[in-house]
Design a protein around this motif. Structure first.
Motif, PDB file in Angstrom:
ATOM      1  N   SER A  21     -28.932   0.153  22.369  1.00 13.87           N
ATOM      2  CA  SER A  21     -30.172  -0.630  22.292  1.00 13.87           C
ATOM      3  C   SER A  21     -30.164  -1.639  21.157  1.00 13.87           C
ATOM      4  CB  SER A  21     -31.369   0.312  22.124  1.00 13.87           C
ATOM      5  OG  SER A  21     -31.287   1.006  20.888  1.00 13.87           O
ATOM      6  N   ILE A  22     -29.218  -1.508  20.218  1.00 15.24           N
ATOM      7  CA  ILE A  22     -29.183  -2.424  19.069  1.00 15.24           C
ATOM      8  C   ILE A  22     -29.037  -3.885  19.506  1.00 15.24           C
ATOM      9  CG2 ILE A  22     -27.860  -3.089  17.018  1.00 15.24           C
ATOM     10  CD1 ILE A  22     -27.334  -0.114  16.525  1.00 15.24           C
ATOM     11  N   PRO A  23     -28.084  -4.231  20.408  1.00 15.16           N
ATOM     12  CA  PRO A  23     -27.995  -5.637  20.827  1.00 15.16           C
ATOM     13  C   PRO A  23     -29.261  -6.131  21.511  1.00 15.16           C
ATOM     14  CG  PRO A  23     -26.033  -4.417  21.486  1.00 15.16           C
ATOM     15  CD  PRO A  23     -27.019  -3.418  21.014  1.00 15.16           C
ATOM     16  N   TRP A  24     -29.910  -5.249  22.303  1.00 14.93           N
ATOM     17  CA  TRP A  24     -31.133  -5.669  22.990  1.00 14.93           C
ATOM     18  C   TRP A  24     -32.266  -5.896  21.990  1.00 14.93           C
ATOM     19  CZ3 TRP A  24     -30.549  -7.231  27.740  1.00 14.93           C
ATOM     20  CH2 TRP A  24     -29.501  -6.716  28.511  1.00 14.93           C
ATOM     21  N   LEU A  25     -32.372  -5.048  20.982  1.00 10.56           N
ATOM     22  CA  LEU A  25     -33.391  -5.253  19.959  1.00 10.56           C
ATOM     23  C   LEU A  25     -33.122  -6.529  19.169  1.00 10.56           C
ATOM     24  CD1 LEU A  25     -33.764  -1.592  18.621  1.00 10.56           C
ATOM     25  CD2 LEU A  25     -35.411  -2.870  20.007  1.00 10.56           C
ATOM     26  N   TRP A  26     -31.845  -6.800  18.896  1.00 13.21           N
ATOM     27  CA  TRP A  26     -31.470  -8.032  18.192  1.00 13.21           C
ATOM     28  C   TRP A  26     -31.910  -9.252  19.000  1.00 13.21           C
ATOM     29  CZ3 TRP A  26     -29.119  -9.132  13.516  1.00 13.21           C
ATOM     30  CH2 TRP A  26     -28.665 -10.432  13.352  1.00 13.21           C
ATOM     31  N   MET A  27     -31.605  -9.236  20.306  1.00 10.59           N
ATOM     32  CA  MET A  27     -31.989 -10.356  21.168  1.00 10.59           C
ATOM     33  C   MET A  27     -33.505 -10.477  21.262  1.00 10.59           C
ATOM     34  SD  MET A  27     -29.375 -12.020  22.309  1.00 10.59           S
ATOM     35  CE  MET A  27     -30.000 -12.834  23.774  1.00 10.59           C
ATOM     36  N   LEU A  28     -34.200  -9.338  21.270  1.00  8.31           N
ATOM     37  CA  LEU A  28     -35.660  -9.360  21.382  1.00  8.31           C
ATOM     38  C   LEU A  28     -36.294 -10.016  20.168  1.00  8.31           C
ATOM     39  CD1 LEU A  28     -38.316  -8.438  22.771  1.00  8.31           C
ATOM     40  CD2 LEU A  28     -38.090  -6.288  21.523  1.00  8.31           C
ATOM     41  N   PHE A  29     -35.877  -9.595  18.968  1.00  7.06           N
ATOM     42  CA  PHE A  29     -36.536 -10.062  17.750  1.00  7.06           C
ATOM     43  C   PHE A  29     -36.031 -11.420  17.272  1.00  7.06           C
ATOM     44  CE2 PHE A  29     -37.382  -5.464  17.376  1.00  7.06           C
ATOM     45  CZ  PHE A  29     -38.760  -5.521  17.222  1.00  7.06           C
ATOM     46  N   PHE A  30     -34.784 -11.771  17.594  1.00  4.75           N
ATOM     47  CA  PHE A  30     -34.221 -13.007  17.047  1.00  4.75           C
ATOM     48  C   PHE A  30     -33.984 -14.093  18.090  1.00  4.75           C
ATOM     49  CE2 PHE A  30     -33.032  -9.710  14.000  1.00  4.75           C
ATOM     50  CZ  PHE A  30     -33.517 -10.278  12.839  1.00  4.75           C
ATOM     51  N   PHE A  31     -34.286 -13.812  19.360  1.00  8.47           N
ATOM     52  CA  PHE A  31     -34.205 -14.868  20.368  1.00  8.47           C
ATOM     53  C   PHE A  31     -35.451 -14.909  21.237  1.00  8.47           C
ATOM     54  CE2 PHE A  31     -33.254 -16.238  24.709  1.00  8.47           C
ATOM     55  CZ  PHE A  31     -32.915 -17.565  24.450  1.00  8.47           C
ATOM     56  N   LEU A  32     -35.768 -13.804  21.905  1.00  8.49           N
ATOM     57  CA  LEU A  32     -36.855 -13.824  22.882  1.00  8.49           C
ATOM     58  C   LEU A  32     -38.206 -14.097  22.238  1.00  8.49           C
ATOM     59  CD1 LEU A  32     -37.652 -13.544  25.809  1.00  8.49           C
ATOM     60  CD2 LEU A  32     -37.887 -11.076  25.470  1.00  8.49           C
ATOM     61  N   LEU A  33     -38.545 -13.351  21.186  1.00  5.49           N
ATOM     62  CA  LEU A  33     -39.843 -13.561  20.537  1.00  5.49           C
ATOM     63  C   LEU A  33     -39.970 -14.959  19.921  1.00  5.49           C
ATOM     64  CD1 LEU A  33     -40.574 -10.091  18.876  1.00  5.49           C
ATOM     65  CD2 LEU A  33     -41.540 -11.054  20.965  1.00  5.49           C
ATOM     66  N   PRO A  34     -38.967 -15.443  19.140  1.00  3.68           N
ATOM     67  CA  PRO A  34     -39.072 -16.825  18.653  1.00  3.68           C
ATOM     68  C   PRO A  34     -39.164 -17.853  19.782  1.00  3.68           C
ATOM     69  CG  PRO A  34     -37.384 -15.645  17.450  1.00  3.68           C
ATOM     70  CD  PRO A  34     -37.784 -14.765  18.585  1.00  3.68           C
ATOM     71  N   PHE A  35     -38.419 -17.607  20.877  1.00  2.64           N
ATOM     72  CA  PHE A  35     -38.478 -18.552  21.997  1.00  2.64           C
ATOM     73  C   PHE A  35     -39.869 -18.562  22.629  1.00  2.64           C
ATOM     74  CE2 PHE A  35     -37.956 -19.574  26.535  1.00  2.64           C
ATOM     75  CZ  PHE A  35     -37.410 -20.845  26.412  1.00  2.64           C
ATOM     76  N   LEU A  36     -40.504 -17.389  22.756  1.00  2.00           N
ATOM     77  CA  LEU A  36     -41.853 -17.329  23.314  1.00  2.00           C
ATOM     78  C   LEU A  36     -42.856 -18.022  22.395  1.00  2.00           C
ATOM     79  CD1 LEU A  36     -41.932 -13.669  24.698  1.00  2.00           C
ATOM     80  CD2 LEU A  36     -41.716 -15.801  26.005  1.00  2.00           C
ATOM     81  N   LEU A  37     -42.667 -17.903  21.088  1.00  2.44           N
ATOM     82  CA  LEU A  37     -43.546 -18.601  20.142  1.00  2.44           C
ATOM     83  C   LEU A  37     -43.407 -20.123  20.282  1.00  2.44           C
ATOM     84  CD1 LEU A  37     -43.063 -16.387  16.943  1.00  2.44           C
ATOM     85  CD2 LEU A  37     -45.113 -16.527  18.379  1.00  2.44           C
ATOM     86  N   ILE A  38     -42.152 -20.572  20.378  1.00  5.47           N
ATOM     87  CA  ILE A  38     -41.917 -22.014  20.553  1.00  5.47           C
ATOM     88  C   ILE A  38     -42.472 -22.481  21.897  1.00  5.47           C
ATOM     89  CG2 ILE A  38     -40.096 -23.741  20.878  1.00  5.47           C
ATOM     90  CD1 ILE A  38     -40.504 -23.027  18.008  1.00  5.47           C
ATOM     91  N   LEU A  39     -42.329 -21.658  22.928  1.00  8.00           N
ATOM     92  CA  LEU A  39     -42.854 -22.000  24.259  1.00  8.00           C
ATOM     93  C   LEU A  39     -44.369 -22.139  24.211  1.00  8.00           C
ATOM     94  CD1 LEU A  39     -41.928 -22.448  27.202  1.00  8.00           C
ATOM     95  CD2 LEU A  39     -42.399 -20.021  27.607  1.00  8.00           C
ATOM     96  N   ASN A  40     -45.022 -21.240  23.473  1.00  7.53           N
ATOM     97  CA  ASN A  40     -46.473 -21.327  23.331  1.00  7.53           C
ATOM     98  C   ASN A  40     -46.869 -22.622  22.627  1.00  7.53           C
ATOM     99  OD1 ASN A  40     -49.302 -20.511  23.031  1.00  7.53           O
ATOM    100  ND2 ASN A  40     -48.762 -20.072  20.902  1.00  7.53           N
ATOM    101  N   VAL A  41     -46.150 -22.982  21.559  1.00  5.97           N
ATOM    102  CA  VAL A  41     -46.473 -24.213  20.826  1.00  5.97           C
ATOM    103  C   VAL A  41     -46.233 -25.437  21.706  1.00  5.97           C
ATOM    104  CG1 VAL A  41     -45.923 -25.612  18.797  1.00  5.97           C
ATOM    105  CG2 VAL A  41     -45.935 -23.128  18.619  1.00  5.97           C
ATOM    106  N   SER A  42     -45.192 -25.388  22.578  1.00  5.75           N
ATOM    107  CA  SER A  42     -44.890 -26.538  23.432  1.00  5.75           C
ATOM    108  C   SER A  42     -46.012 -26.822  24.431  1.00  5.75           C
ATOM    109  CB  SER A  42     -43.581 -26.298  24.195  1.00  5.75           C
ATOM    110  OG  SER A  42     -43.726 -25.251  25.149  1.00  5.75           O
ATOM    111  N   PHE A  43     -46.781 -25.782  24.801  1.00  3.33           N
ATOM    112  CA  PHE A  43     -47.915 -25.967  25.710  1.00  3.33           C
ATOM    113  C   PHE A  43     -49.234 -26.098  24.967  1.00  3.33           C
ATOM    114  CE2 PHE A  43     -44.976 -23.914  28.772  1.00  3.33           C
ATOM    115  CZ  PHE A  43     -45.016 -24.883  29.766  1.00  3.33           C
ATOM    116  N   SER A  44     -49.165 -26.232  23.634  1.00  2.00           N
ATOM    117  CA  SER A  44     -50.372 -26.380  22.827  1.00  2.00           C
ATOM    118  C   SER A  44     -50.763 -27.847  22.721  1.00  2.00           C
ATOM    119  CB  SER A  44     -50.153 -25.770  21.436  1.00  2.00           C
ATOM    120  OG  SER A  44     -49.824 -24.400  21.538  1.00  2.00           O
ATOM    121  N   THR A  45     -51.878 -28.096  22.050  1.00  2.00           N
ATOM    122  CA  THR A  45     -52.400 -29.456  21.889  1.00  2.00           C
ATOM    123  C   THR A  45     -52.337 -29.845  20.420  1.00  2.00           C
ATOM    124  OG1 THR A  45     -53.949 -29.038  23.704  1.00  2.00           O
ATOM    125  CG2 THR A  45     -54.380 -30.959  22.323  1.00  2.00           C
ATOM    126  N   SER A  46     -51.847 -31.043  20.144  1.00  2.00           N
ATOM    127  CA  SER A  46     -51.783 -31.532  18.760  1.00  2.00           C
ATOM    128  C   SER A  46     -53.190 -31.615  18.174  1.00  2.00           C
ATOM    129  CB  SER A  46     -51.107 -32.906  18.722  1.00  2.00           C
ATOM    130  OG  SER A  46     -49.755 -32.811  19.107  1.00  2.00           O
TER     131      SER A  46
END
Length: 317
Positions: A21-46
């Protein structure tokens, strides 16, 4: 007297589960979650606030009233650039930045492969003592700060009489005036090839060193010429290293920021520069995030292709 077999612990209680599970947790915290945060900002309004955007996710989890109101204006701007491409009054800054990034990253990958393959082959076929020395030379640049190495290239490529290369050419009377070596695409390309060459050599070496020398001897005994032996045996067996090295060079080179900024000046526009401008001076975080999301999606494609190739190669074995 028969003894009862001990019950196996549940799968999630086994050590193999936690190790796997270590690689999956690494991908979750250091790729998936940051990507979802960036995705949320990309659909936000200035917005003129801190941070400078109004989130697409509105409401409160405590009140159990959460809604998602997507603002696609950032993506619409990029689509508009595609639609108006070729028109006289169009200024496709983001498309130009994407094109420059892909072009320079592709050229960097090709040059690193052409330079790195013979070097990796030579290391793999060298004696053990020589091999260790050559590998140390490949990794030696990593002992120095990346930024300092780029600044060193600025000193070498300086377009005035102070530049070391221009000093040498002027001293040898090969040129009459200093050459414009800095602040252009060629300077950026030189810096990127120098910086990413080890990332091509090491994966190639790891594949070539495993190559069975008896195959080459057998091909030679059967009368095959060196170039045919290379094309029929060495190249196919090292294809995994070529693909791995190309990905390790191409993917970070696409988003490179420091080298184009220092060696290219303001004349070489790459996508990393545009993202920095929108996150920094322009304070347009939704646009910067949208650009980053598109870039990530573009880079996922070669990763998926490499994964399929590796899977097919393993099944072939």
């Amino acid at each position: 007297m028969k003894t009862k077999a001990a019950k196996k612990p549940l799968f999630f209680l086994r050590g193999a589960f936690w190790v796997g599970s270590i690689p999956w947790l690494w991908m979750l915290f250091f790729f998936l979650l940051p990507f979802l945060l960036i995705l949320n900002v990309s659909f936000s309004t200035s917005d003129l606030s801190i941070p400078p955007y109004k989130s697409a996710v509105q409401g409160s989890w405590e009140e159990k009233h959460v809604s998602f109101k997507a603002d696609t204006s950032s993506f619409d701007r990029m689509i508009t650039e595609v639609k108006t491409l070729g028109q006289e009054d169009s200024d496709p800054q983001y498309l130009r930045a994407y094109w420059n990034s892909l072009k320079l990253a592709g050229m960097t990958t090709i040059l690193c492969l052409l330079i790195g393959y013979p070097f990796a082959y030579h290391i793999a076929r060298s004696g053990e003592a020589t091999r260790n020395t050559l590998l140390m030379l490949v990794m030696l640049p990593f002992w120095t700060s990346f930024l300092l190495r780029v600044f060193a290239w600025m000193g070498l490529l300086d377009s005035s009489e102070v530049g070391l290369i221009n000093q040498l050419l002027l001293g040898l009377h090969l040129i009459d005036e200093p050459l414009q070596l800095l602040y252009n695409e060629w300077a950026v390309l030189v810096g990127m090839v120098y910086s990413y060459l080890p990332f091509m050599v090491l994966p190639l070496f790891s594949h070539l060193v495993k190559l069975d020398g008896r195959l080459l001897e057998a091909a030679s005994d059967l009368g095959a010429k060196p170039w045919k032996t290379f094309m029929a045996i060495t190249l196919p067996l090292s294809m995994g290293g070529i693909i791995a090295g190309s990905m390790m060079v191409f993917i970070p080179a696409v988003g490179e920021f420091v080298i184009p900024d220092l060696l290219g000046g303001g004349d070489v526009l790459m996508i990393g520069k545009k993202i920095w401008e929108d996150f920094g001076p322009n304070q347009d975080w939704p646009m910067a995030s949208a650009v980053a999301v598109v870039m990530v999606l573009l880079l996922i494609v070669p990763i998926m292709i490499f994964h399929k190739y590796e899977q097919r190669e393993m099944e072939g074995k």
